[in-house]
Scaffold this active site. Sequence first.
Site, PDB file in Angstrom:
ATOM      1  N   VAL A  83      14.243 -17.251   7.726  1.00 47.49           N
ATOM      2  CA  VAL A  83      15.499 -16.538   7.477  1.00 47.49           C
ATOM      3  C   VAL A  83      15.868 -16.748   6.015  1.00 47.49           C
ATOM      4  O   VAL A  83      15.783 -17.869   5.495  1.00 47.49           O
ATOM      5  CB  VAL A  83      16.620 -17.044   8.404  1.00 47.49           C
ATOM      6  CG1 VAL A  83      17.938 -16.342   8.092  1.00 47.49           C
ATOM      7  CG2 VAL A  83      16.227 -16.835   9.858  1.00 47.49           C
ATOM      8  N   HIS A  97      18.489 -22.213  11.244  1.00 46.87           N
ATOM      9  CA  HIS A  97      18.469 -23.007  12.475  1.00 46.87           C
ATOM     10  C   HIS A  97      18.995 -22.200  13.661  1.00 46.87           C
ATOM     11  O   HIS A  97      18.470 -22.287  14.772  1.00 46.87           O
ATOM     12  CB  HIS A  97      19.335 -24.262  12.324  1.00 46.87           C
ATOM     13  CG  HIS A  97      18.840 -25.246  11.322  1.00 46.87           C
ATOM     14  ND1 HIS A  97      19.455 -25.458  10.115  1.00 46.87           N
ATOM     15  CD2 HIS A  97      17.765 -26.087  11.351  1.00 46.87           C
ATOM     16  CE1 HIS A  97      18.815 -26.393   9.441  1.00 46.87           C
ATOM     17  NE2 HIS A  97      17.781 -26.795  10.165  1.00 46.87           N
TER      18      HIS A  97
END
Length: 282
Positions: free
Chosen positions: A178, A38
Amino acid sequence: MTETIPTVAEIRKRVAAARSAGRLVALVPTMGALHDGHLALVARAREVADLVVVSLFVNPLQFGPNEDFARYPRDLDADVAALDRAGADLLFAPAAAELLPEGRTQVRVTAGPAGTVFEGRVRPGHFDGVLTIVLKLLHVVGPDAVVFGQKDAQQVFLVRRMLTDLDVPVALEVVDTVREADGLAMSSRNRYLDDGERRLARAVPAALDAAESAADRDVDAMVGAAQSALAGEDGADLEYLAVVDPATFRPVDDGYRGRALVLVAARVGGTRLIDNRFVHLG
């Protein structure tokens, strides 16, 4: 320092003030339980805009009756601290009654055919709920850009389709997935995994590694290699594995050559994990 805004009226007021000063606005929609994935979205928003707004709303419309809405991780204090470190300006964190005053919307966005396959087949109605709330957030905040992660590839495809089909004047920014040090895609649901399940979960990115290693052959070879990687881990149960055309989200045929997207979903213990990877076939 990130300021938390709980109401539609106040977030609109703050964004209007920024716009009147000639500032660009980016929105990062989230459901909280923030992790480094995030925060990479926040960093991208910081690059493309002057005012970074993060929304935090655990969307009841996207959860099915037997899914994990009630136990979905929530930790507002930790999320605010993370956003402070990442440099977000505003956190729009409405209560359910603020964004959905009647509990449910009578009118919804329909995701169309691409919303009924893969994740949409496993979770019927999921993407209708996602797109409905995303569109509401875009109307409320009115950003110049909205930022999503490639980890949720089908969601990204459908948001792009919605922006195009409904002429929503917002640019879509997509950030690469990620990953943890061992390759597992970061996800808020990773915290559900115990130590043994966490080791098993490594089979999901391993399946993508195997598929990519066979990409110079053909689709069947890719699928077979990925399935073998998952089959070697007892306790990682495959839900679907597919190779799709990124432009259409339809499965590619045997003779396809060019850029493709490998999708995988598996259940480890009680936790569903999804992942994807771009490959070049042929």
